[in-house]
Motif scaffolding. Sequence first.
Motif, PDB file in Angstrom:
ATOM      1  N   TYR A  94       0.808  -1.218   0.000  1.00 45.72           N
ATOM      2  CA  TYR A  94       0.000   0.000   0.000  1.00 45.72           C
ATOM      3  C   TYR A  94       0.842   1.269   0.000  1.00 45.72           C
ATOM      4  N   ASP A 107       2.328   2.647  -2.464  1.00 43.98           N
ATOM      5  CA  ASP A 107       2.086   3.443  -3.677  1.00 43.98           C
ATOM      6  C   ASP A 107       0.606   3.738  -3.890  1.00 43.98           C
ATOM      7  N   LYS A 108      -0.208   3.586  -2.840  1.00 38.92           N
ATOM      8  CA  LYS A 108      -1.649   3.819  -2.921  1.00 38.92           C
ATOM      9  C   LYS A 108      -2.104   4.817  -1.859  1.00 38.92           C
ATOM     10  N   TYR A 109      -3.254   5.408  -2.094  1.00 36.45           N
ATOM     11  CA  TYR A 109      -3.855   6.285  -1.096  1.00 36.45           C
ATOM     12  C   TYR A 109      -5.295   5.846  -0.867  1.00 36.45           C
ATOM     13  N   PHE A 158      -8.892   1.937  -2.176  1.00 33.41           N
ATOM     14  CA  PHE A 158      -7.549   2.473  -2.366  1.00 33.41           C
ATOM     15  C   PHE A 158      -7.276   2.616  -3.857  1.00 33.41           C
ATOM     16  N   ALA A 159      -6.570   3.680  -4.232  1.00 35.07           N
ATOM     17  CA  ALA A 159      -6.186   3.903  -5.625  1.00 35.07           C
ATOM     18  C   ALA A 159      -4.701   4.220  -5.681  1.00 35.07           C
ATOM     19  N   PHE A 160      -4.107   4.034  -6.864  1.00 37.68           N
ATOM     20  CA  PHE A 160      -2.693   4.333  -7.043  1.00 37.68           C
ATOM     21  C   PHE A 160      -2.436   5.835  -7.005  1.00 37.68           C
ATOM     22  N   LYS A 161      -1.312   6.228  -6.436  1.00 42.91           N
ATOM     23  CA  LYS A 161      -0.923   7.638  -6.418  1.00 42.91           C
ATOM     24  C   LYS A 161      -0.644   8.133  -7.827  1.00 42.91           C
ATOM     25  N   ASP A 203      -6.834  -1.190  -8.719  1.00 38.70           N
ATOM     26  CA  ASP A 203      -7.276  -0.609  -7.461  1.00 38.70           C
ATOM     27  C   ASP A 203      -7.614  -1.728  -6.476  1.00 38.70           C
ATOM     28  N   LYS A 262      -8.699  -7.170  -5.136  1.00 34.54           N
ATOM     29  CA  LYS A 262      -8.021  -6.392  -6.169  1.00 34.54           C
ATOM     30  C   LYS A 262      -8.914  -6.311  -7.398  1.00 34.54           C
TER      31      LYS A 262
END
Length: 77
Positions: free
Chosen positions: A22, A24-26, A49-52, A59, A74
């Motif tokens: 996680y 690289d995700k927010y 959660f999504a990728f930065k 996602d 996922k």
Amino acid sequence: MSVFDSVKTVKQFLTARAKEDYSDKYLRGATLHFSQGHPRKGACWLYNFAFKQPRFGGDVSIYHFMDGEIVEFKHGP
């Protein structure tokens, strides 16, 4: 289960047992959700959660059901 209890439990899950990385995700959002059958039926807190860095697919959602079960899911390839 309150949202505060759920957030505390999910934070512990992310540091100790999460299968995905996680870093690289927010967190895009957290909602109270009633799952109709996937990954199972029932009320849960749903964390998206999504990728930065924007990209298609990949996602991740975390379902935290009211009985305490946590499921990572996922989306996409």
